[in-house]
Design a protein around this motif. Structure first.
Motif, mmCIF file in Angstrom:
data_model
loop_
_atom_site.group_PDB
_atom_site.id
_atom_site.type_symbol
_atom_site.label_atom_id
_atom_site.label_comp_id
_atom_site.label_asym_id
_atom_site.label_seq_id
_atom_site.Cartn_x
_atom_site.Cartn_y
_atom_site.Cartn_z
ATOM 1 N N SER A 51 -0.814 -31.819 18.126
ATOM 2 C CA SER A 51 0.436 -31.970 18.866
ATOM 3 C C SER A 51 0.211 -32.808 20.123
ATOM 4 O O SER A 51 1.167 -33.325 20.705
ATOM 5 C CB SER A 51 1.020 -30.604 19.226
ATOM 6 O OG SER A 51 0.121 -29.874 20.042
ATOM 7 N N LEU A 76 10.831 -34.219 15.300
ATOM 8 C CA LEU A 76 10.324 -32.852 15.231
ATOM 9 C C LEU A 76 11.233 -31.947 16.055
ATOM 10 O O LEU A 76 11.375 -32.159 17.268
ATOM 11 C CB LEU A 76 8.885 -32.778 15.753
ATOM 12 C CG LEU A 76 8.239 -31.392 15.778
ATOM 13 C CD1 LEU A 76 8.060 -30.848 14.358
ATOM 14 C CD2 LEU A 76 6.898 -31.434 16.497
ATOM 15 N N HIS A 77 11.842 -30.970 15.406
ATOM 16 C CA HIS A 77 12.701 -29.977 16.072
ATOM 17 C C HIS A 77 13.749 -30.636 16.969
ATOM 18 O O HIS A 77 13.945 -30.233 18.121
ATOM 19 C CB HIS A 77 11.875 -28.982 16.872
ATOM 20 C CG HIS A 77 10.849 -28.255 16.063
ATOM 21 N ND1 HIS A 77 11.144 -27.555 14.912
ATOM 22 C CD2 HIS A 77 9.512 -28.138 16.240
ATOM 23 C CE1 HIS A 77 10.048 -27.031 14.419
ATOM 24 N NE2 HIS A 77 9.034 -27.369 15.191
ATOM 25 N N PHE A 100 3.770 -34.385 21.017
ATOM 26 C CA PHE A 100 4.903 -33.459 21.035
ATOM 27 C C PHE A 100 4.469 -32.178 21.728
ATOM 28 O O PHE A 100 3.306 -31.782 21.655
ATOM 29 C CB PHE A 100 5.373 -33.133 19.612
ATOM 30 C CG PHE A 100 6.277 -34.170 19.014
ATOM 31 C CD1 PHE A 100 7.639 -34.154 19.274
ATOM 32 C CD2 PHE A 100 5.778 -35.163 18.192
ATOM 33 C CE1 PHE A 100 8.480 -35.115 18.728
ATOM 34 C CE2 PHE A 100 6.605 -36.124 17.641
ATOM 35 C CZ PHE A 100 7.968 -36.094 17.907
ATOM 36 N N ALA A 101 5.400 -31.515 22.377
ATOM 37 C CA ALA A 101 5.103 -30.253 23.061
ATOM 38 C C ALA A 101 5.065 -29.085 22.088
ATOM 39 O O ALA A 101 4.612 -28.005 22.431
ATOM 40 C CB ALA A 101 6.153 -29.997 24.139
ATOM 41 N N ASP A 102 5.530 -29.307 20.856
ATOM 42 C CA ASP A 102 5.653 -28.240 19.877
ATOM 43 C C ASP A 102 4.825 -28.567 18.636
ATOM 44 O O ASP A 102 4.334 -29.681 18.472
ATOM 45 C CB ASP A 102 7.133 -28.084 19.490
ATOM 46 C CG ASP A 102 7.481 -26.708 18.982
ATOM 47 O OD1 ASP A 102 6.570 -25.865 18.849
ATOM 48 O OD2 ASP A 102 8.666 -26.467 18.711
ATOM 49 N N THR A 103 4.673 -27.570 17.764
ATOM 50 C CA THR A 103 4.009 -27.768 16.478
ATOM 51 C C THR A 103 5.040 -27.630 15.378
ATOM 52 O O THR A 103 6.158 -27.172 15.603
ATOM 53 C CB THR A 103 2.879 -26.743 16.268
ATOM 54 O OG1 THR A 103 3.454 -25.437 16.293
ATOM 55 C CG2 THR A 103 1.812 -26.876 17.329
ATOM 56 N N GLY A 104 4.681 -28.034 14.172
ATOM 57 C CA GLY A 104 5.582 -27.922 13.033
ATOM 58 C C GLY A 104 5.537 -29.177 12.188
ATOM 59 O O GLY A 104 4.727 -30.081 12.425
ATOM 60 N N TYR A 126 2.325 -31.281 12.719
ATOM 61 C CA TYR A 126 1.714 -31.194 14.046
ATOM 62 C C TYR A 126 1.125 -29.807 14.223
ATOM 63 O O TYR A 126 1.801 -28.804 14.000
ATOM 64 C CB TYR A 126 2.758 -31.457 15.141
ATOM 65 C CG TYR A 126 2.965 -32.932 15.402
ATOM 66 C CD1 TYR A 126 2.150 -33.614 16.291
ATOM 67 C CD2 TYR A 126 3.976 -33.639 14.767
ATOM 68 C CE1 TYR A 126 2.323 -34.963 16.536
ATOM 69 C CE2 TYR A 126 4.171 -34.985 15.006
ATOM 70 C CZ TYR A 126 3.342 -35.641 15.899
ATOM 71 O OH TYR A 126 3.521 -36.980 16.139
ATOM 72 N N HIS A 128 -1.591 -27.136 16.731
ATOM 73 C CA HIS A 128 -2.088 -26.918 18.078
ATOM 74 C C HIS A 128 -3.354 -27.745 18.283
ATOM 75 O O HIS A 128 -4.126 -27.961 17.351
ATOM 76 C CB HIS A 128 -2.394 -25.446 18.318
ATOM 77 C CG HIS A 128 -1.159 -24.612 18.383
ATOM 78 N ND1 HIS A 128 -0.278 -24.644 19.440
ATOM 79 C CD2 HIS A 128 -0.641 -23.705 17.504
ATOM 80 C CE1 HIS A 128 0.716 -23.827 19.216
ATOM 81 N NE2 HIS A 128 0.526 -23.242 18.051
#
Length: 134
Positions: A51, A76-77, A100-104, A126, A128
């Motif tokens: 990420s 992403l999101h 990105f600040a998030d995962t997924g 993505y 951690h």
């Protein structure tokens, strides 16, 4: 040429130019746009990364035109980021994954002219930063 009433023609390069008035007296602007045959997206290598971004990613596919306007869009999101891509061959484009600040699971899309994106998309996961990418 774009007039207040709509689109009447498309040129072949991406530079706005002043145009004539339409028959209805509306002001018009000529818009040049490069249009390429559709590319086919087959897979990403790797298909996952940190990420924190910066993962070198290869888009494998076909019909990647030789252009310096290649753009990769990653969603992403609800967050959409665009990064430049580099054509390596007719079947490969490379880019660095954005942070990105998030995962997924993100959706990756390709544009050969920097404006219109292919309908095909590919998933990129993505993870951690502490997860190891194999």
């Amino acid at each position: 040429t774009v007039c207040a009433g709509g689109l009447s023609s498309i040129w072949s390069a991406a530079t706005p130019q002043p145009g004539p008035a339409s028959s209805a007296g509306e002001a018009c602007v000529s818009v040049r746009l490069r249009v390429y045959a559709p590319a086919a997206l087959y897979r990403l290598r790797p298909a996952r990364g940190s990420s924190g971004g910066g993962t070198p990613v290869r888009i494998l596919g076909a019909h990647f035109a030789e252009t310096d306007e290649i753009t990769v869009r990653v969603l992403l999101h609800g967050v959409q980021l665009s990064v430049p891509g580099v054509r390596i061959s007719d079947g490969e484009v490379r880019f660095l994954s954005p942070r990105f600040a998030d995962t997924g699971t993100a959706v990756v899309q390709l544009s050969l002219n920097g404006q219109q994106f292919e309908e095909d998309s590919l998933p990129f996961v993505y993870m951690h930063d502490h997860c190891r990418v194999l």
